[in-house]
Motif scaffolding. Sequence first.
Motif, mmCIF file in Angstrom:
data_model
loop_
_atom_site.group_PDB
_atom_site.id
_atom_site.type_symbol
_atom_site.label_atom_id
_atom_site.label_comp_id
_atom_site.label_asym_id
_atom_site.label_seq_id
_atom_site.Cartn_x
_atom_site.Cartn_y
_atom_site.Cartn_z
ATOM 1 N N PHE A 27 -77.091 -32.405 -51.624
ATOM 2 C CA PHE A 27 -75.985 -31.495 -51.287
ATOM 3 C C PHE A 27 -75.057 -32.298 -50.393
ATOM 4 C CE2 PHE A 27 -75.073 -26.849 -49.755
ATOM 5 C CZ PHE A 27 -73.752 -26.997 -50.116
ATOM 6 N N SER A 28 -74.203 -33.072 -51.033
ATOM 7 C CA SER A 28 -73.397 -34.033 -50.303
ATOM 8 C C SER A 28 -72.434 -33.361 -49.347
ATOM 9 C CB SER A 28 -72.606 -34.905 -51.295
ATOM 10 O OG SER A 28 -73.499 -35.626 -52.111
ATOM 11 N N TYR A 29 -72.128 -34.089 -48.296
ATOM 12 C CA TYR A 29 -71.129 -33.601 -47.349
ATOM 13 C C TYR A 29 -69.812 -33.359 -48.085
ATOM 14 C CZ TYR A 29 -67.627 -33.577 -43.725
ATOM 15 O OH TYR A 29 -66.577 -33.221 -42.932
ATOM 16 N N SER A 30 -69.233 -32.228 -47.822
ATOM 17 C CA SER A 30 -67.966 -31.896 -48.453
ATOM 18 C C SER A 30 -67.279 -30.829 -47.627
ATOM 19 C CB SER A 30 -68.192 -31.379 -49.872
ATOM 20 O OG SER A 30 -68.782 -30.094 -49.818
ATOM 21 N N THR A 31 -66.097 -30.470 -48.059
ATOM 22 C CA THR A 31 -65.362 -29.424 -47.359
ATOM 23 C C THR A 31 -65.942 -28.053 -47.663
ATOM 24 O OG1 THR A 31 -63.785 -29.288 -49.169
ATOM 25 C CG2 THR A 31 -63.213 -30.740 -47.320
ATOM 26 N N ASP A 32 -66.997 -28.032 -48.463
ATOM 27 C CA ASP A 32 -67.570 -26.756 -48.879
ATOM 28 C C ASP A 32 -68.937 -26.503 -48.276
ATOM 29 O OD1 ASP A 32 -68.740 -25.258 -51.933
ATOM 30 O OD2 ASP A 32 -67.496 -24.367 -50.367
ATOM 31 N N ARG A 33 -69.405 -27.348 -47.374
ATOM 32 C CA ARG A 33 -70.774 -27.235 -46.895
ATOM 33 C C ARG A 33 -70.823 -26.879 -45.409
ATOM 34 N NH1 ARG A 33 -74.365 -32.499 -46.573
ATOM 35 N NH2 ARG A 33 -73.512 -32.451 -44.455
ATOM 36 N N VAL A 34 -71.659 -25.926 -45.099
ATOM 37 C CA VAL A 34 -71.929 -25.537 -43.714
ATOM 38 C C VAL A 34 -73.415 -25.767 -43.467
ATOM 39 C CG1 VAL A 34 -71.907 -23.664 -42.029
ATOM 40 C CG2 VAL A 34 -70.144 -23.761 -43.798
ATOM 41 N N MET A 35 -73.738 -26.364 -42.336
ATOM 42 C CA MET A 35 -75.140 -26.580 -41.985
ATOM 43 C C MET A 35 -75.441 -25.884 -40.674
ATOM 44 S SD MET A 35 -75.974 -30.484 -43.143
ATOM 45 C CE MET A 35 -77.725 -30.187 -42.901
ATOM 46 N N GLY A 36 -76.675 -25.474 -40.515
ATOM 47 C CA GLY A 36 -77.012 -24.730 -39.317
ATOM 48 C C GLY A 36 -78.450 -24.921 -38.876
ATOM 49 N N TRP A 37 -78.698 -24.557 -37.642
ATOM 50 C CA TRP A 37 -80.040 -24.542 -37.069
ATOM 51 C C TRP A 37 -80.431 -23.107 -36.748
ATOM 52 C CZ3 TRP A 37 -83.466 -28.327 -37.078
ATOM 53 C CH2 TRP A 37 -83.029 -29.657 -37.118
ATOM 54 N N ILE A 52 -72.504 -26.017 -38.117
ATOM 55 C CA ILE A 52 -71.393 -26.961 -38.171
ATOM 56 C C ILE A 52 -70.611 -26.703 -39.441
ATOM 57 C CG2 ILE A 52 -70.755 -29.385 -38.465
ATOM 58 C CD1 ILE A 52 -72.915 -30.210 -36.645
ATOM 59 N N ARG A 53 -69.320 -26.453 -39.286
ATOM 60 C CA ARG A 53 -68.449 -26.175 -40.416
ATOM 61 C C ARG A 53 -67.983 -27.472 -41.075
ATOM 62 N NH1 ARG A 53 -66.477 -23.162 -36.265
ATOM 63 N NH2 ARG A 53 -64.657 -24.506 -36.066
ATOM 64 N N PRO A 54 -67.385 -27.364 -42.245
ATOM 65 C CA PRO A 54 -66.887 -28.570 -42.922
ATOM 66 C C PRO A 54 -65.906 -29.379 -42.079
ATOM 67 C CG PRO A 54 -66.946 -26.750 -44.455
ATOM 68 C CD PRO A 54 -67.269 -26.178 -43.101
ATOM 69 N N ASP A 55 -65.142 -28.717 -41.219
ATOM 70 C CA ASP A 55 -64.175 -29.464 -40.405
ATOM 71 C C ASP A 55 -64.809 -30.058 -39.141
ATOM 72 O OD1 ASP A 55 -62.543 -26.586 -38.775
ATOM 73 O OD2 ASP A 55 -64.619 -27.273 -38.812
ATOM 74 N N GLY A 56 -66.118 -29.907 -39.024
ATOM 75 C CA GLY A 56 -66.814 -30.454 -37.859
ATOM 76 C C GLY A 56 -66.903 -29.488 -36.699
#
Length: 121
Positions: A27-37, A52-56
């Motif tokens: 699931f490559s980094y892109s403007t469409d990916r959000v990651m969380g803890w 963390i949103r796509p814009d950092g």
Amino acid sequence: QVQLVESGGGSVQAGGSLRLSCIISGFSYSTDRVMGWFRQAPGKEREAIASIRPDGGITFYADSLKGRFTVSQDNTGNTLYLQMNSLKPEDTAMYYCAARKYASNWDSAYWGQGTQVTVSS
């Protein structure tokens, strides 16, 4: 195939620190990916920590953790970190990372297996 693998958990005394890592693949980094803890203590509901949103940009869901926990990612966007300082016994939980598409919600996210954090008093 999307995979998230957490590491860095363990047992620590109150006041100690741990840094958790989450490596994501498929699931490559892109403007469409959000990651969380997230974390879940025994007998309690899952608690969102931060994402963390796509814009950092980083969103902390738990204001009580903001001063002690820090979320970051590496330059490739493939590793997510959770730096935890001044740990308390109530931080004992299984910690998970997750990834989702920006337009979706966490219920339909990809999840790792979790890493256990145990804080003793």
